[in-house]
Design a protein around this motif. Structure first.
Motif, short mmCIF file in Angstrom:
data_model
loop_
_atom_site.label_atom_id
_atom_site.label_comp_id
_atom_site.label_asym_id
_atom_site.label_seq_id
_atom_site.Cartn_x
_atom_site.Cartn_y
_atom_site.Cartn_z
N ASP A 114 8.47 30.47 34.37
CA ASP A 114 8.40 31.90 34.08
C ASP A 114 8.37 32.80 35.53
OD1 ASP A 114 8.99 31.55 31.37
OD2 ASP A 114 6.79 31.81 30.92
N MET A 115 7.67 32.18 36.47
CA MET A 115 7.44 33.10 37.56
C MET A 115 8.70 32.98 38.23
SD MET A 115 4.28 32.61 40.33
CE MET A 115 3.09 32.28 39.14
N VAL A 116 9.28 32.15 38.42
CA VAL A 116 10.65 31.85 39.11
C VAL A 116 11.80 32.88 38.60
CG1 VAL A 116 12.45 30.34 39.75
CG2 VAL A 116 10.14 29.74 40.45
N TRP A 117 11.87 32.55 36.95
CA TRP A 117 12.79 33.16 36.32
C TRP A 117 12.80 34.64 36.15
CZ3 TRP A 117 17.15 30.95 36.69
CH2 TRP A 117 17.37 29.44 36.72
N SER A 118 11.43 35.04 36.30
CA SER A 118 11.22 36.48 35.99
C SER A 118 11.54 36.97 37.45
CB SER A 118 9.74 36.76 35.62
OG SER A 118 8.61 36.40 36.68
N HIS A 119 11.22 36.56 38.73
CA HIS A 119 11.59 37.20 39.72
C HIS A 119 13.17 37.34 40.04
CE1 HIS A 119 7.52 36.46 41.08
NE2 HIS A 119 7.66 37.59 42.05
N LEU A 120 13.80 35.95 39.73
CA LEU A 120 15.28 36.27 40.09
C LEU A 120 16.01 37.21 38.66
CD1 LEU A 120 16.19 32.40 40.26
CD2 LEU A 120 16.33 34.08 41.76
N THR A 121 15.42 37.26 37.62
CA THR A 121 15.81 38.27 36.80
C THR A 121 15.57 39.59 37.06
OG1 THR A 121 15.38 36.62 34.75
CG2 THR A 121 15.78 39.07 34.34
N LEU A 122 14.56 40.01 37.89
CA LEU A 122 14.60 41.26 38.17
C LEU A 122 15.25 41.63 39.46
CD1 LEU A 122 12.51 43.89 38.31
CD2 LEU A 122 11.07 42.74 39.91
N ALA A 123 15.33 40.58 40.46
CA ALA A 123 16.33 40.99 41.23
C ALA A 123 17.81 40.88 40.96
CB ALA A 123 16.42 39.69 42.00
N PHE A 128 16.55 44.01 32.30
CA PHE A 128 15.31 44.53 32.47
C PHE A 128 14.22 44.13 31.62
CE2 PHE A 128 17.01 47.26 35.75
CZ PHE A 128 16.06 47.17 37.10
N LEU A 129 14.70 44.44 30.24
CA LEU A 129 14.03 44.05 28.96
C LEU A 129 13.72 42.41 29.12
CD1 LEU A 129 15.70 46.30 26.23
CD2 LEU A 129 13.33 46.35 27.39
N SER A 130 14.61 41.75 29.26
CA SER A 130 14.30 40.32 29.44
C SER A 130 13.37 40.00 30.59
CB SER A 130 15.73 39.84 29.65
OG SER A 130 15.42 38.26 29.86
N TRP A 131 13.35 40.65 31.73
CA TRP A 131 12.47 40.43 32.83
C TRP A 131 11.09 40.78 32.24
CZ3 TRP A 131 9.77 44.60 34.90
CH2 TRP A 131 8.80 44.26 35.57
N PHE A 132 10.94 41.96 31.61
CA PHE A 132 9.76 42.55 30.99
C PHE A 132 8.96 41.43 30.08
CE2 PHE A 132 7.03 44.59 27.72
CZ PHE A 132 6.01 45.33 28.65
N LEU A 133 9.81 40.75 29.29
CA LEU A 133 9.15 39.68 28.46
C LEU A 133 8.78 38.38 29.17
CD1 LEU A 133 11.38 40.26 25.25
CD2 LEU A 133 9.03 41.07 25.77
N SER A 134 9.66 38.20 29.98
CA SER A 134 9.37 36.95 31.07
C SER A 134 8.13 36.97 31.69
CB SER A 134 10.57 36.44 31.79
OG SER A 134 10.18 35.47 32.29
N ALA A 135 7.85 38.24 32.30
CA ALA A 135 6.90 38.66 33.08
C ALA A 135 5.58 38.47 32.14
CB ALA A 135 6.90 39.79 33.81
N ALA A 136 5.75 39.26 31.06
CA ALA A 136 4.64 39.16 29.88
C ALA A 136 4.08 37.84 29.81
CB ALA A 136 4.87 39.84 28.94
N SER A 137 5.17 36.87 29.43
CA SER A 137 4.76 35.41 29.02
C SER A 137 4.05 34.86 30.69
CB SER A 137 5.96 34.82 28.65
OG SER A 137 5.77 33.39 28.76
N CYS A 138 4.67 35.11 31.41
CA CYS A 138 4.22 34.58 32.91
C CYS A 138 2.50 34.90 32.93
CB CYS A 138 4.98 34.93 34.06
SG CYS A 138 4.45 34.21 35.55
#
Length: 152
Positions: A87-96, A131-141
């Motif tokens: 989740d950490m890796v994918w949330s950073h890549l999604t945000l980028a 951005f919405l996908s990143w928000f949920l991924s970061a929350a899960s992380c």
């Protein structure tokens, strides 16, 4: 150990994964509606990241669904660690990817002849869904990061 809402194997985690899968799929679809997205590296980056986030989210969605609806899976330290790091890796890549897509779309909007209004609005929707996908991924992380010390 009490159940932490949003942590691995809970119904809140299932909801986060479901939302992440829906928003990632929507972002990918909005970007791919216009066939000229491959002309810009940022758009290709978003398509690549969303194309990889969807299977990750769907896999964890199935695991959470099994844990919630069928049988409780005991939470193990290594499963939470793998989920946390992924989740950490994918949330950073999604945000980028979302930030780069939004900035390129903004530049294209400034140069009006380069981007028809219909295409730019789709690019903006795609960036918004990312951005919405990143928000949920970061929350899960963050929820799994909060759960991890209690498993030591």
């Amino acid at each position: 150990m009490e159940e932490l809402p949003g942590a691995f194997g809970t119904s809140a985690s299932f909801a986060l994964r479901f939302g992440q899968t829906v928003f990632s799929s929507a972002s990918l679809l909005f970007m791919c509606f216009h066939l000229d997205f491959y002309s810009y590296t940022a758009f290709c980056f978003l398509v690549t990241v969303m194309g990889l986030v969807i299977p990750w989210s769907m896999t964890l969605l199935v695991i959470d669904a099994y844990s919630v609806f069928i049988e409780y899976i005991p939470v193990q330290r290594r499963h939470v660690l793998i989920t946390l790091l992924g989740d950490m890796v994918w949330s950073h890549l999604t945000l980028a990817a979302a930030c780069s897509t939004a900035s390129v779309t903004n530049v294209l909007l400034e140069a009006q002849p380069r981007c028809p209004a219909k295409s730019c609005s789709r690019y903006q929707l795609s960036a918004s869904m990312a951005f919405l996908s990143w928000f949920l991924s970061a929350a899960s992380c963050l929820f799994n990061f909060w759960l991890f010390p209690s498993l030591l």
